[in-house]
Scaffold this motif. Structure first.
Motif, PDB file in Angstrom:
ATOM      1  N   ARG A   1       6.501   8.342  15.274  1.00  0.00           N
ATOM      2  CA  ARG A   1       6.987   9.085  14.122  1.00  0.00           C
ATOM      3  C   ARG A   1       7.398  10.497  14.516  1.00  0.00           C
ATOM      4  NH1 ARG A   1       9.885   8.324  10.307  1.00  0.00           N
ATOM      5  NH2 ARG A   1       8.823   6.321  10.153  1.00  0.00           N
ATOM      6  N   ALA A   2       6.642  11.109  15.410  1.00  0.00           N
ATOM      7  CA  ALA A   2       6.965  12.467  15.844  1.00  0.00           C
ATOM      8  C   ALA A   2       8.318  12.488  16.542  1.00  0.00           C
ATOM      9  CB  ALA A   2       5.873  13.005  16.748  1.00  0.00           C
ATOM     10  N   ILE A   3       8.560  11.473  17.340  1.00  0.00           N
ATOM     11  CA  ILE A   3       9.855  11.396  18.038  1.00  0.00           C
ATOM     12  C   ILE A   3      10.991  11.243  17.044  1.00  0.00           C
ATOM     13  CG2 ILE A   3      11.243   9.999  19.607  1.00  0.00           C
ATOM     14  CD1 ILE A   3       8.652   9.396  21.147  1.00  0.00           C
ATOM     15  N   LEU A   4      10.803  10.377  16.060  1.00  0.00           N
ATOM     16  CA  LEU A   4      11.836  10.182  15.045  1.00  0.00           C
ATOM     17  C   LEU A   4      12.120  11.467  14.269  1.00  0.00           C
ATOM     18  CD1 LEU A   4      10.852   6.685  13.573  1.00  0.00           C
ATOM     19  CD2 LEU A   4      12.837   7.220  15.005  1.00  0.00           C
ATOM     20  N   GLU A   5      11.024  12.176  13.947  1.00  0.00           N
ATOM     21  CA  GLU A   5      11.168  13.395  13.151  1.00  0.00           C
ATOM     22  C   GLU A   5      11.878  14.496  13.948  1.00  0.00           C
ATOM     23  OE1 GLU A   5      10.306  13.978  10.022  1.00  0.00           O
ATOM     24  OE2 GLU A   5       9.476  11.973   9.659  1.00  0.00           O
ATOM     25  N   ALA A   6      11.608  14.591  15.239  1.00  0.00           N
ATOM     26  CA  ALA A   6      12.133  15.691  16.048  1.00  0.00           C
ATOM     27  C   ALA A   6      13.510  15.400  16.640  1.00  0.00           C
ATOM     28  CB  ALA A   6      11.158  16.010  17.178  1.00  0.00           C
ATOM     29  N   ALA A   7      13.947  14.155  16.628  1.00  0.00           N
ATOM     30  CA  ALA A   7      15.213  13.804  17.270  1.00  0.00           C
ATOM     31  C   ALA A   7      16.376  14.546  16.635  1.00  0.00           C
ATOM     32  CB  ALA A   7      15.439  12.298  17.188  1.00  0.00           C
ATOM     33  N   LEU A   8      17.271  15.042  17.478  1.00  0.00           N
ATOM     34  CA  LEU A   8      18.463  15.732  16.981  1.00  0.00           C
ATOM     35  C   LEU A   8      19.556  14.752  16.581  1.00  0.00           C
ATOM     36  CD1 LEU A   8      18.686  18.631  19.594  1.00  0.00           C
ATOM     37  CD2 LEU A   8      17.708  18.696  17.289  1.00  0.00           C
ATOM     38  N   ASP A   9      19.509  13.548  17.115  1.00  0.00           N
ATOM     39  CA  ASP A   9      20.486  12.522  16.765  1.00  0.00           C
ATOM     40  C   ASP A   9      19.912  11.608  15.685  1.00  0.00           C
ATOM     41  OD1 ASP A   9      22.255  13.480  18.674  1.00  0.00           O
ATOM     42  OD2 ASP A   9      21.430  12.172  20.243  1.00  0.00           O
ATOM     43  N   SER A  10      20.830  10.976  14.963  1.00  0.00           N
ATOM     44  CA  SER A  10      20.412  10.005  13.943  1.00  0.00           C
ATOM     45  C   SER A  10      19.865   8.765  14.627  1.00  0.00           C
ATOM     46  CB  SER A  10      21.608   9.626  13.056  1.00  0.00           C
ATOM     47  OG  SER A  10      22.127  10.762  12.393  1.00  0.00           O
ATOM     48  N   ILE A  11      18.692   8.307  14.148  1.00  0.00           N
ATOM     49  CA  ILE A  11      18.114   7.047  14.632  1.00  0.00           C
ATOM     50  C   ILE A  11      17.927   6.149  13.411  1.00  0.00           C
ATOM     51  CG2 ILE A  11      16.177   5.942  15.796  1.00  0.00           C
ATOM     52  CD1 ILE A  11      15.671   8.561  17.250  1.00  0.00           C
ATOM     53  N   ILE A  12      18.666   5.052  13.448  1.00  0.00           N
ATOM     54  CA  ILE A  12      18.645   4.127  12.319  1.00  0.00           C
ATOM     55  C   ILE A  12      18.300   2.737  12.850  1.00  0.00           C
ATOM     56  CG2 ILE A  12      19.990   3.085  10.444  1.00  0.00           C
ATOM     57  CD1 ILE A  12      21.808   5.569  10.550  1.00  0.00           C
ATOM     58  N   ALA A  13      17.371   2.077  12.166  1.00  0.00           N
ATOM     59  CA  ALA A  13      17.022   0.703  12.541  1.00  0.00           C
ATOM     60  C   ALA A  13      17.357  -0.220  11.388  1.00  0.00           C
ATOM     61  CB  ALA A  13      15.546   0.610  12.892  1.00  0.00           C
ATOM     62  N   ALA A  14      17.826  -1.432  11.752  1.00  0.00           N
ATOM     63  CA  ALA A  14      18.166  -2.423  10.717  1.00  0.00           C
ATOM     64  C   ALA A  14      17.646  -3.788  11.166  1.00  0.00           C
ATOM     65  CB  ALA A  14      19.676  -2.469  10.502  1.00  0.00           C
ATOM     66  N   ASP A  15      17.336  -4.645  10.165  1.00  0.00           N
ATOM     67  CA  ASP A  15      16.851  -5.976  10.509  1.00  0.00           C
ATOM     68  C   ASP A  15      18.013  -6.925  10.707  1.00  0.00           C
ATOM     69  OD1 ASP A  15      17.811  -6.620   8.009  1.00  0.00           O
ATOM     70  OD2 ASP A  15      15.824  -6.736   7.075  1.00  0.00           O
ATOM     71  N   HIS A  16      17.729  -8.207  10.856  1.00  0.00           N
ATOM     72  CA  HIS A  16      18.775  -9.174  11.151  1.00  0.00           C
ATOM     73  C   HIS A  16      19.717  -9.405   9.982  1.00  0.00           C
ATOM     74  CE1 HIS A  16      15.600 -11.439   9.181  1.00  0.00           C
ATOM     75  NE2 HIS A  16      16.515 -12.380   8.892  1.00  0.00           N
ATOM     76  N   GLU A  17      19.340  -8.877   8.800  1.00  0.00           N
ATOM     77  CA  GLU A  17      20.225  -8.985   7.638  1.00  0.00           C
ATOM     78  C   GLU A  17      20.967  -7.668   7.371  1.00  0.00           C
ATOM     79  OE1 GLU A  17      17.646 -10.190   4.508  1.00  0.00           O
ATOM     80  OE2 GLU A  17      17.885 -12.339   5.008  1.00  0.00           O
ATOM     81  N   SER A  18      20.896  -6.787   8.327  1.00  0.00           N
ATOM     82  CA  SER A  18      21.557  -5.474   8.262  1.00  0.00           C
ATOM     83  C   SER A  18      20.938  -4.569   7.215  1.00  0.00           C
ATOM     84  CB  SER A  18      23.064  -5.651   7.987  1.00  0.00           C
ATOM     85  OG  SER A  18      23.745  -4.437   8.144  1.00  0.00           O
ATOM     86  N   ARG A  19      19.621  -4.822   6.866  1.00  0.00           N
ATOM     87  CA  ARG A  19      18.916  -3.952   5.938  1.00  0.00           C
ATOM     88  C   ARG A  19      18.238  -2.830   6.716  1.00  0.00           C
ATOM     89  NH1 ARG A  19      21.006  -5.230   1.068  1.00  0.00           N
ATOM     90  NH2 ARG A  19      21.221  -7.508   0.930  1.00  0.00           N
ATOM     91  N   VAL A  20      18.353  -1.613   6.185  1.00  0.00           N
ATOM     92  CA  VAL A  20      17.793  -0.440   6.856  1.00  0.00           C
ATOM     93  C   VAL A  20      16.273  -0.501   6.807  1.00  0.00           C
ATOM     94  CG1 VAL A  20      17.604   2.084   6.835  1.00  0.00           C
ATOM     95  CG2 VAL A  20      19.808   0.969   6.331  1.00  0.00           C
ATOM     96  N   ILE A  21      15.653  -0.368   7.997  1.00  0.00           N
ATOM     97  CA  ILE A  21      14.192  -0.346   8.060  1.00  0.00           C
ATOM     98  C   ILE A  21      13.677   0.959   8.684  1.00  0.00           C
ATOM     99  CG2 ILE A  21      13.980  -2.863   8.126  1.00  0.00           C
ATOM    100  CD1 ILE A  21      13.682  -2.681  11.137  1.00  0.00           C
ATOM    101  N   GLU A  22      14.598   1.814   9.165  1.00  0.00           N
ATOM    102  CA  GLU A  22      14.198   3.131   9.647  1.00  0.00           C
ATOM    103  C   GLU A  22      15.381   4.087   9.482  1.00  0.00           C
ATOM    104  OE1 GLU A  22      12.305   5.902  10.029  1.00  0.00           O
ATOM    105  OE2 GLU A  22      10.952   4.349  10.845  1.00  0.00           O
ATOM    106  N   TRP A  23      15.057   5.298   9.063  1.00  0.00           N
ATOM    107  CA  TRP A  23      16.101   6.302   8.741  1.00  0.00           C
ATOM    108  C   TRP A  23      15.473   7.670   8.973  1.00  0.00           C
ATOM    109  CZ3 TRP A  23      21.096   5.258   7.047  1.00  0.00           C
ATOM    110  CH2 TRP A  23      21.846   6.303   6.487  1.00  0.00           C
ATOM    111  N   ASN A  24      15.748   8.269  10.099  1.00  0.00           N
ATOM    112  CA  ASN A  24      15.036   9.505  10.435  1.00  0.00           C
ATOM    113  C   ASN A  24      15.691  10.742   9.772  1.00  0.00           C
ATOM    114  OD1 ASN A  24      17.321   9.911  12.023  1.00  0.00           O
ATOM    115  ND2 ASN A  24      16.174  10.719  13.769  1.00  0.00           N
ATOM    116  N   PRO A  25      15.047  11.910   9.853  1.00  0.00           N
ATOM    117  CA  PRO A  25      15.585  13.120   9.213  1.00  0.00           C
ATOM    118  C   PRO A  25      16.988  13.476   9.680  1.00  0.00           C
ATOM    119  CG  PRO A  25      13.283  13.451   9.752  1.00  0.00           C
ATOM    120  CD  PRO A  25      13.674  12.149  10.365  1.00  0.00           C
TER     121      PRO A  25
END
Length: 446
Positions: free
Chosen positions: A9-33
């Motif tokens: 979580r700390a890595i996601l919060e501090a990342a300067l780039d967008s980090i987005i995760a999606a499942d096999h149905e293209s549903r968003v499961i992670e969306w960082n700051p």
């Protein structure tokens, strides 16, 4: 919360780039700051939404879905494991470029897609601005009204513009095989080389000098050169920039001006000498002030009229027929009694002045004592070029006047004609006092 999850979580919060995760149905499961800032959707809104509907432009969504299906069927994807540039869209509908990398991880037998996205808007703007600046600089460099070159630390040309090619007569490819020493006039080279050496060593900043190039056609061209040196962050010299301006026209104008000033000084002195002679001789012959004033005025007016003729011809030369016409113009009442003929002959300014003074003296004498002093008297003014064009013969022949007897003494007019004016023309003058009329013959080398 486990330690691994806290670190994740700390890595996601501090990342300067967008980090987005999606499942096999293209549903968003992670969306960082960073994704919130980039795309404008808060995490709570984005979670569970179709990724294609959030950030993919409408015309590309179908291709995204086809790609997902292809991966699920084959395990292959053309963009996986690569860094590519694509276009994205934010919550306000603004399109912008992003750099995208996608990795696939398996969770409980199902694929999870992790996308790393970097907004390229600022970089693309900077690149576009840089490209525009480079193009503008290149256009300015090539089409500048001054010659511009870059030379290495030995003086060899690295880059040249069109104007330098025009100035030197060489093509750019030819100049790139030379050093500036190769095309500099030998007499001007030492100073330029010494300045350049001091500049490279850091002992001299920018310098300016006037020098000459030897053009490809072997002609000399005068230039004003300004040299500067480009250094790196450690103050080491990299290359020199040399700007030259063609000043040949200016140098020619300065030389011409100096010549004209010298010539003007010479002519003024000659004119003043003539005026002094006129005044001195007239005062000796005419003791009566009023008569002397009249004679001096007439002679100076004759001098003035020929000056007008020469001025119209830029004091380069004048045609003899114009000089005769101007000299006789004040005596228009006698115009029908003159017969004037001769070919067109151009004379130097000094000779023109002498002829004008001679005609003035001869006409005045003819009106007082010669052919024009009685009705029916005539004057023939003729000239011709002899000796294969090297000698001008000018004749003044009076007829029909009173009988002529040789004078008992040489007056001003005689001395002026046979002495001063003939000498000024580098020629000779012969006065013949024949019984049928005065004749004066000038022979003047051309």
């Amino acid at each position: 919360m486990t330690e691994d999850w806290a670190q994740h979580r700390a890595i996601l919060e501090a990342a300067l780039d967008s980090i987005i995760a999606a499942d096999h149905e293209s549903r968003v499961i992670e969306w960082n700051p960073a994704a919130e800032r980039t795309f404008g959707y808060p995490r709570s809104t984005a979670m569970g939404r179709d990724l294609a509907e959030l950030i993919i432009p409408p015309e590309l969504r179908e291709a995204h879905r086809d790609g997902m299906e292809h991966f699920l069927a084959t395990g292959e994807g053309p963009v996986l494991g690569r860094r590519i540039e694509v276009e994205a869209i934010n919550s306000a509908g603004r399109r912008f470029p992003v750099e995208l990398a996608i990795e696939v991880i398996q969770v409980e037998g199902n694929p999870r897609f992790v996308a790393y996205l970097r907004d390229l808007t600022e970089r693309k703007s900077a690149e576009a601005a840089l490209l525009e600046s480079e193009q503008r600089l290149a256009a300015t460099y090539q089409h500048a009204f001054v010659g511009i070159s870059e030379v290495d630390l030995t003086g060899r040309f690295l880059r040249v513009n069109e104007e330098l090619c025009r100035i030197t007569g060489y093509t750019s490819d030819e100049l790139l095989n030379f050093t500036f020493s190769d095309i500099t006039h030998p007499d001007d080279l030492a100073v330029d080389l010494e300045n350049f050496r001091q500049q490279v060593e850091g002992a001299l900043g920018n310098y300016t000098l006037e020098k000459r190039y030897i053009r490809k056609d072997k002609q000399e061209v005068c230039v004003e050169l300004s040299g500067s040196i480009i250094r790196d962050s450690a103050d080491r010299p990299l290359y020199a920039v040399r700007v030259v301006r063609d000043i040949s026209d200016r140098i020619r104008a300065e030389r011409q001006q100096a010549l004209l000033v010298h010539e003007l000084n010479h002519r003024v002195k000659n004119t003043l000498t003539t005026v002094h002679s006129i005044v001195a001789q007239t005062l000796r012959i005419y003791p009566d002030p009023s008569r002397a004033t009249q004679v001096v005025g007439e002679r100076l007016m004759a001098l003035s009229r020929v000056h007008d003729v020469l001025t119209r011809r830029n004091w380069e030369s004048a045609v003899l027929s114009d000089i005769v016409a101007e000299a006789l113009e004040p005596y228009a009442d006698f115009s029908e009694r003159f017969a004037v003929s001769g070919p067109e002959v151009s004379l130097a300014p000094r000779v023109c002045l002498s002829f004008a003074m001679a005609i003035q003296e001869l006409t005045t004498n003819a009106i007082k004592y010669g052919a024009l002093s009685v009705p029916g008297g005539q004057v023939a003014v003729t000239w011709d070029v002899e000796r294969s064009g090297s000698m001008l013969r000018f004749d003044w022949q009076e007829s029909g006047g009173p009988g002529v007897t040789p004078p008992t003494r040489r007056g001003f007019g005689t001395r002026l004609l046979e002495g001063g004016l003939a000498r000024d023309m580098n020629g000779s003058a012969i006065l013949a006092f024949a019984s049928d009329g005065l004749r004066c013959t000038f022979e003047v080398p051309l």
